[in-house]
Design a protein around this motif. Sequence first.
Motif, PDB file in Angstrom:
ATOM      1  N   ILE A 117     -13.046  -2.295   2.375  1.00  0.00           N
ATOM      2  CA  ILE A 117     -14.145  -3.241   2.615  1.00  0.00           C
ATOM      3  C   ILE A 117     -14.779  -3.038   3.998  1.00  0.00           C
ATOM      4  N   LEU A 118     -13.993  -2.464   4.929  1.00  0.00           N
ATOM      5  CA  LEU A 118     -14.539  -2.169   6.255  1.00  0.00           C
ATOM      6  C   LEU A 118     -15.128  -0.767   6.353  1.00  0.00           C
ATOM      7  N   GLY A 119     -14.984   0.028   5.301  1.00  0.00           N
ATOM      8  CA  GLY A 119     -15.455   1.404   5.376  1.00  0.00           C
ATOM      9  C   GLY A 119     -14.725   2.174   6.464  1.00  0.00           C
ATOM     10  N   TYR A 120     -13.420   1.952   6.550  1.00  0.00           N
ATOM     11  CA  TYR A 120     -12.596   2.476   7.646  1.00  0.00           C
ATOM     12  C   TYR A 120     -11.612   3.484   7.057  1.00  0.00           C
ATOM     13  N   TYR A 121     -12.071   4.720   6.938  1.00  0.00           N
ATOM     14  CA  TYR A 121     -11.307   5.722   6.201  1.00  0.00           C
ATOM     15  C   TYR A 121     -10.068   6.209   6.944  1.00  0.00           C
ATOM     16  N   LEU A 122     -10.044   6.090   8.251  1.00  0.00           N
ATOM     17  CA  LEU A 122      -8.824   6.415   9.001  1.00  0.00           C
ATOM     18  C   LEU A 122      -7.738   5.388   8.667  1.00  0.00           C
ATOM     19  N   LEU A 123      -8.110   4.126   8.568  1.00  0.00           N
ATOM     20  CA  LEU A 123      -7.168   3.092   8.144  1.00  0.00           C
ATOM     21  C   LEU A 123      -6.698   3.359   6.713  1.00  0.00           C
ATOM     22  N   LEU A 124      -7.586   3.817   5.859  1.00  0.00           N
ATOM     23  CA  LEU A 124      -7.203   4.139   4.486  1.00  0.00           C
ATOM     24  C   LEU A 124      -6.158   5.253   4.465  1.00  0.00           C
ATOM     25  N   LEU A 125      -6.338   6.266   5.284  1.00  0.00           N
ATOM     26  CA  LEU A 125      -5.364   7.357   5.360  1.00  0.00           C
ATOM     27  C   LEU A 125      -3.991   6.839   5.771  1.00  0.00           C
ATOM     28  N   PHE A 126      -3.935   6.054   6.835  1.00  0.00           N
ATOM     29  CA  PHE A 126      -2.657   5.489   7.283  1.00  0.00           C
ATOM     30  C   PHE A 126      -2.089   4.526   6.242  1.00  0.00           C
ATOM     31  N   SER A 127      -2.953   3.793   5.538  1.00  0.00           N
ATOM     32  CA  SER A 127      -2.510   2.864   4.495  1.00  0.00           C
ATOM     33  C   SER A 127      -1.825   3.602   3.350  1.00  0.00           C
ATOM     34  N   ILE A 128      -2.382   4.715   2.970  1.00  0.00           N
ATOM     35  CA  ILE A 128      -1.807   5.503   1.877  1.00  0.00           C
ATOM     36  C   ILE A 128      -0.457   6.073   2.292  1.00  0.00           C
ATOM     37  N   ILE A 129      -0.391   6.616   3.503  1.00  0.00           N
ATOM     38  CA  ILE A 129       0.886   7.144   4.004  1.00  0.00           C
ATOM     39  C   ILE A 129       1.924   6.033   4.044  1.00  0.00           C
ATOM     40  N   PHE A 130       1.557   4.902   4.651  1.00  0.00           N
ATOM     41  CA  PHE A 130       2.473   3.765   4.738  1.00  0.00           C
ATOM     42  C   PHE A 130       2.890   3.290   3.352  1.00  0.00           C
ATOM     43  N   GLY A 131       1.928   3.087   2.471  1.00  0.00           N
ATOM     44  CA  GLY A 131       2.218   2.530   1.154  1.00  0.00           C
ATOM     45  C   GLY A 131       3.163   3.391   0.348  1.00  0.00           C
ATOM     46  N   ILE A 132       2.889   4.677   0.269  1.00  0.00           N
ATOM     47  CA  ILE A 132       3.755   5.573  -0.496  1.00  0.00           C
ATOM     48  C   ILE A 132       5.177   5.544   0.055  1.00  0.00           C
ATOM     49  N   CYS A 133       5.305   5.684   1.352  1.00  0.00           N
ATOM     50  CA  CYS A 133       6.635   5.746   1.972  1.00  0.00           C
ATOM     51  C   CYS A 133       7.350   4.398   1.921  1.00  0.00           C
ATOM     52  N   HIS A 134       6.640   3.319   2.216  1.00  0.00           N
ATOM     53  CA  HIS A 134       7.258   1.992   2.252  1.00  0.00           C
ATOM     54  C   HIS A 134       7.722   1.559   0.864  1.00  0.00           C
ATOM     55  N   ILE A 135       6.903   1.777  -0.125  1.00  0.00           N
ATOM     56  CA  ILE A 135       7.283   1.419  -1.493  1.00  0.00           C
ATOM     57  C   ILE A 135       8.437   2.295  -1.955  1.00  0.00           C
ATOM     58  N   TYR A 136       8.406   3.582  -1.638  1.00  0.00           N
ATOM     59  CA  TYR A 136       9.501   4.489  -1.993  1.00  0.00           C
ATOM     60  C   TYR A 136      10.825   4.002  -1.385  1.00  0.00           C
ATOM     61  N   ILE A 137      10.799   3.663  -0.102  1.00  0.00           N
ATOM     62  CA  ILE A 137      12.012   3.185   0.579  1.00  0.00           C
ATOM     63  C   ILE A 137      12.486   1.872  -0.036  1.00  0.00           C
ATOM     64  N   SER A 138      11.560   0.973  -0.336  1.00  0.00           N
ATOM     65  CA  SER A 138      11.930  -0.313  -0.941  1.00  0.00           C
ATOM     66  C   SER A 138      12.575  -0.121  -2.298  1.00  0.00           C
ATOM     67  N   VAL A 139      12.027   0.781  -3.102  1.00  0.00           N
ATOM     68  CA  VAL A 139      12.606   1.072  -4.428  1.00  0.00           C
ATOM     69  C   VAL A 139      13.999   1.642  -4.269  1.00  0.00           C
ATOM     70  N   LYS A 140      14.151   2.608  -3.362  1.00  0.00           N
ATOM     71  CA  LYS A 140      15.465   3.236  -3.145  1.00  0.00           C
ATOM     72  C   LYS A 140      16.495   2.209  -2.647  1.00  0.00           C
ATOM     73  N   ASN A 141      16.079   1.348  -1.725  1.00  0.00           N
ATOM     74  CA  ASN A 141      17.010   0.371  -1.146  1.00  0.00           C
ATOM     75  C   ASN A 141      17.321  -0.788  -2.077  1.00  0.00           C
ATOM     76  N   SER A 142      16.496  -1.013  -3.092  1.00  0.00           N
ATOM     77  CA  SER A 142      16.741  -2.142  -3.985  1.00  0.00           C
ATOM     78  C   SER A 142      17.730  -1.794  -5.099  1.00  0.00           C
ATOM     79  N   LYS A 143      18.086  -0.540  -5.211  1.00  0.00           N
ATOM     80  CA  LYS A 143      19.013  -0.120  -6.285  1.00  0.00           C
ATOM     81  C   LYS A 143      20.451  -0.415  -5.915  1.00  0.00           C
TER      82      LYS A 143
END
Length: 143
Positions: A117-143
């Motif tokens: 919504i801000l047209g902030y593609y650098l934030l989008l890049l960091f968001s994708i990196i964070f999201g993939i890794c954070h969700i992956y870690i959460s899935v692994k740790n929840s098992k």
Amino acid sequence: MIEWFNYYGLIIMSLMMIPNIIFAITHKNNQPQANKTIEALEQVGRYGCFALMVFNIPFVCSGFYFKSAELIYLVTNGILICSYLLIWIICWNRHMKFRSYALSILPTAIFVFSSIILGYYLLLLFSIIFGICHIYISVKNSK
């Protein structure tokens, strides 16, 4: 032209961090850890998102690009952050997959939505990196 400092982003980040700080102080981190590379990438993504939610880099962040964008930004992020805080409250001492998934997906949604919504593609890049890794870690740790 958008201002360099995003007060809304600072409020969102502060609200997101309050339960995390309290939880870190009151609970020892005894969960299994993931791959060190994934953890490092998650931290890069996390701190990149934190900084870019608050500081708008000129010529990289185009700002709200349609008439109602600011209102949509506030309402949507308000709903997402309230959901995040509510899940923290309801699931505080419960170690459930739902909590792990929700508390990793909601911040990712906040970062991705804000970047779009801000047209902030650098934030989008960091968001994708964070999201993939954070969700992956959460899935692994929840098992």
